[in-house]
Design a protein around this motif. Sequence first.
Motif, PDB file in Angstrom:
ATOM      1  N   GLU A 173     -22.444 -62.177  33.005  1.00 55.14           N
ATOM      2  CA  GLU A 173     -21.831 -63.373  32.445  1.00 55.14           C
ATOM      3  C   GLU A 173     -22.849 -64.261  31.732  1.00 55.14           C
ATOM      4  OE1 GLU A 173     -19.735 -65.354  35.529  1.00 55.14           O
ATOM      5  OE2 GLU A 173     -18.296 -63.713  35.845  1.00 55.14           O
ATOM      6  N   ALA A 174     -24.130 -64.049  32.010  1.00 54.24           N
ATOM      7  CA  ALA A 174     -25.169 -64.839  31.359  1.00 54.24           C
ATOM      8  C   ALA A 174     -25.200 -64.511  29.876  1.00 54.24           C
ATOM      9  CB  ALA A 174     -26.520 -64.554  32.004  1.00 54.24           C
ATOM     10  N   SER A 175     -25.095 -65.509  29.041  1.00 53.06           N
ATOM     11  CA  SER A 175     -24.922 -65.291  27.599  1.00 53.06           C
ATOM     12  C   SER A 175     -26.094 -64.559  26.958  1.00 53.06           C
ATOM     13  CB  SER A 175     -24.696 -66.626  26.893  1.00 53.06           C
ATOM     14  OG  SER A 175     -25.777 -67.509  27.145  1.00 53.06           O
ATOM     15  N   LEU A 176     -27.325 -64.984  27.265  1.00 49.65           N
ATOM     16  CA  LEU A 176     -28.478 -64.350  26.630  1.00 49.65           C
ATOM     17  C   LEU A 176     -28.611 -62.893  27.065  1.00 49.65           C
ATOM     18  CD1 LEU A 176     -31.214 -67.156  26.784  1.00 49.65           C
ATOM     19  CD2 LEU A 176     -29.914 -66.353  24.796  1.00 49.65           C
ATOM     20  N   LEU A 177     -28.425 -62.641  28.359  1.00 51.70           N
ATOM     21  CA  LEU A 177     -28.504 -61.276  28.853  1.00 51.70           C
ATOM     22  C   LEU A 177     -27.380 -60.424  28.264  1.00 51.70           C
ATOM     23  CD1 LEU A 177     -29.820 -59.217  30.697  1.00 51.70           C
ATOM     24  CD2 LEU A 177     -28.428 -60.074  32.593  1.00 51.70           C
ATOM     25  N   GLU A 178     -26.223 -61.017  28.097  1.00 53.50           N
ATOM     26  CA  GLU A 178     -25.091 -60.297  27.520  1.00 53.50           C
ATOM     27  C   GLU A 178     -25.385 -59.905  26.077  1.00 53.50           C
ATOM     28  OE1 GLU A 178     -20.233 -60.659  27.609  1.00 53.50           O
ATOM     29  OE2 GLU A 178     -21.444 -62.483  27.507  1.00 53.50           O
ATOM     30  N   VAL A 179     -25.987 -60.827  25.331  1.00 52.80           N
ATOM     31  CA  VAL A 179     -26.367 -60.514  23.945  1.00 52.80           C
ATOM     32  C   VAL A 179     -27.397 -59.401  23.913  1.00 52.80           C
ATOM     33  CG1 VAL A 179     -27.535 -61.412  21.897  1.00 52.80           C
ATOM     34  CG2 VAL A 179     -25.807 -62.805  23.051  1.00 52.80           C
ATOM     35  N   TRP A 180     -28.385 -59.487  24.787  1.00 54.60           N
ATOM     36  CA  TRP A 180     -29.433 -58.464  24.854  1.00 54.60           C
ATOM     37  C   TRP A 180     -28.831 -57.091  25.136  1.00 54.60           C
ATOM     38  CZ3 TRP A 180     -33.701 -58.292  29.221  1.00 54.60           C
ATOM     39  CH2 TRP A 180     -34.616 -57.297  28.919  1.00 54.60           C
ATOM     40  N   LEU A 181     -27.953 -57.028  26.143  1.00 50.76           N
ATOM     41  CA  LEU A 181     -27.337 -55.747  26.498  1.00 50.76           C
ATOM     42  C   LEU A 181     -26.406 -55.255  25.393  1.00 50.76           C
ATOM     43  CD1 LEU A 181     -26.545 -56.455  30.264  1.00 50.76           C
ATOM     44  CD2 LEU A 181     -28.286 -54.907  29.360  1.00 50.76           C
ATOM     45  N   GLY A 182     -25.701 -56.170  24.760  1.00 49.03           N
ATOM     46  CA  GLY A 182     -24.804 -55.780  23.682  1.00 49.03           C
ATOM     47  C   GLY A 182     -25.546 -55.205  22.497  1.00 49.03           C
ATOM     48  N   VAL A 183     -26.614 -55.874  22.089  1.00 53.76           N
ATOM     49  CA  VAL A 183     -27.428 -55.370  20.974  1.00 53.76           C
ATOM     50  C   VAL A 183     -28.057 -54.026  21.339  1.00 53.76           C
ATOM     51  CG1 VAL A 183     -29.498 -55.794  19.598  1.00 53.76           C
ATOM     52  CG2 VAL A 183     -27.881 -57.652  20.021  1.00 53.76           C
ATOM     53  N   THR A 184     -28.535 -53.919  22.581  1.00 54.32           N
ATOM     54  CA  THR A 184     -29.131 -52.660  23.039  1.00 54.32           C
ATOM     55  C   THR A 184     -28.123 -51.525  22.980  1.00 54.32           C
ATOM     56  OG1 THR A 184     -30.705 -53.780  24.494  1.00 54.32           O
ATOM     57  CG2 THR A 184     -30.214 -51.475  24.984  1.00 54.32           C
ATOM     58  N   ALA A 185     -26.903 -51.787  23.448  1.00 55.23           N
ATOM     59  CA  ALA A 185     -25.860 -50.752  23.412  1.00 55.23           C
ATOM     60  C   ALA A 185     -25.590 -50.305  21.989  1.00 55.23           C
ATOM     61  CB  ALA A 185     -24.582 -51.283  24.066  1.00 55.23           C
TER      62      ALA A 185
END
Length: 225
Positions: A173-185
């Motif tokens: 749910e953490a926004s920055l971590l979510e962005v990181w994981l999304g870009v990585t995917a």
Amino acid sequence: MTSGRPLPADRGEGFDAVRYRDSLKVLGLFPPVARHDIRNAYRWRAGRAHPDRVCDPERKQEATERIQEINAARDYAMRHYRMFDLWQRRAYRNGSDPSGMSVWVEAALSPAVVVHAVTTLVAGVAAALARPVLAVSPGPGAGGSGRKGRAARRLWLALMPHVLVVAAFVAVEASLLEVWLGVTALVMIATDAASLATGESNPLRKHRFLSGAFSLARRMAGSSS
């Protein structure tokens, strides 16, 4: 700029950078490498591919051909290591690594590589833990270790990191971590799709850190041969 120092004179069969990298791939290695990396990789692969570990005549012939390929790769890699080492040192001085990846590209890929490497190692651990449950031995002479078994384990290591990253992206749910994981995917999927479509090597997996993680995960999963 490159150094004006000439390459060492070669005796017998000449050094070829492309063939050298092909020899390293047979041993499951990617530049940069040291001599002990070649020795360790050879011992690992030769021990597992030795024909004496196979009873079936057809598979014994395949193992014989494989061990001959591994021996030839080791011999070429060790014989021309001095030439290769100078070549890879020059490549680093010029701001790129011997696999052809710019240090700037390598740095840009690092955020995605960290996640990919961690999920790859998790997939390797899961495969290692599942071996006793599935009665699968990593040795060439045991059940599940034929071509289908090796292909299944390699497919697992190729796909499972994607599944883990997407699952983490959905769960956090953490926004920055979510962005990181999304870009990585997206990077992982895009590079794998491009590699499959063009037949070119995957730039993400050429990263030294990730290639090392894949090598370790393959050992844990028993998919190297």
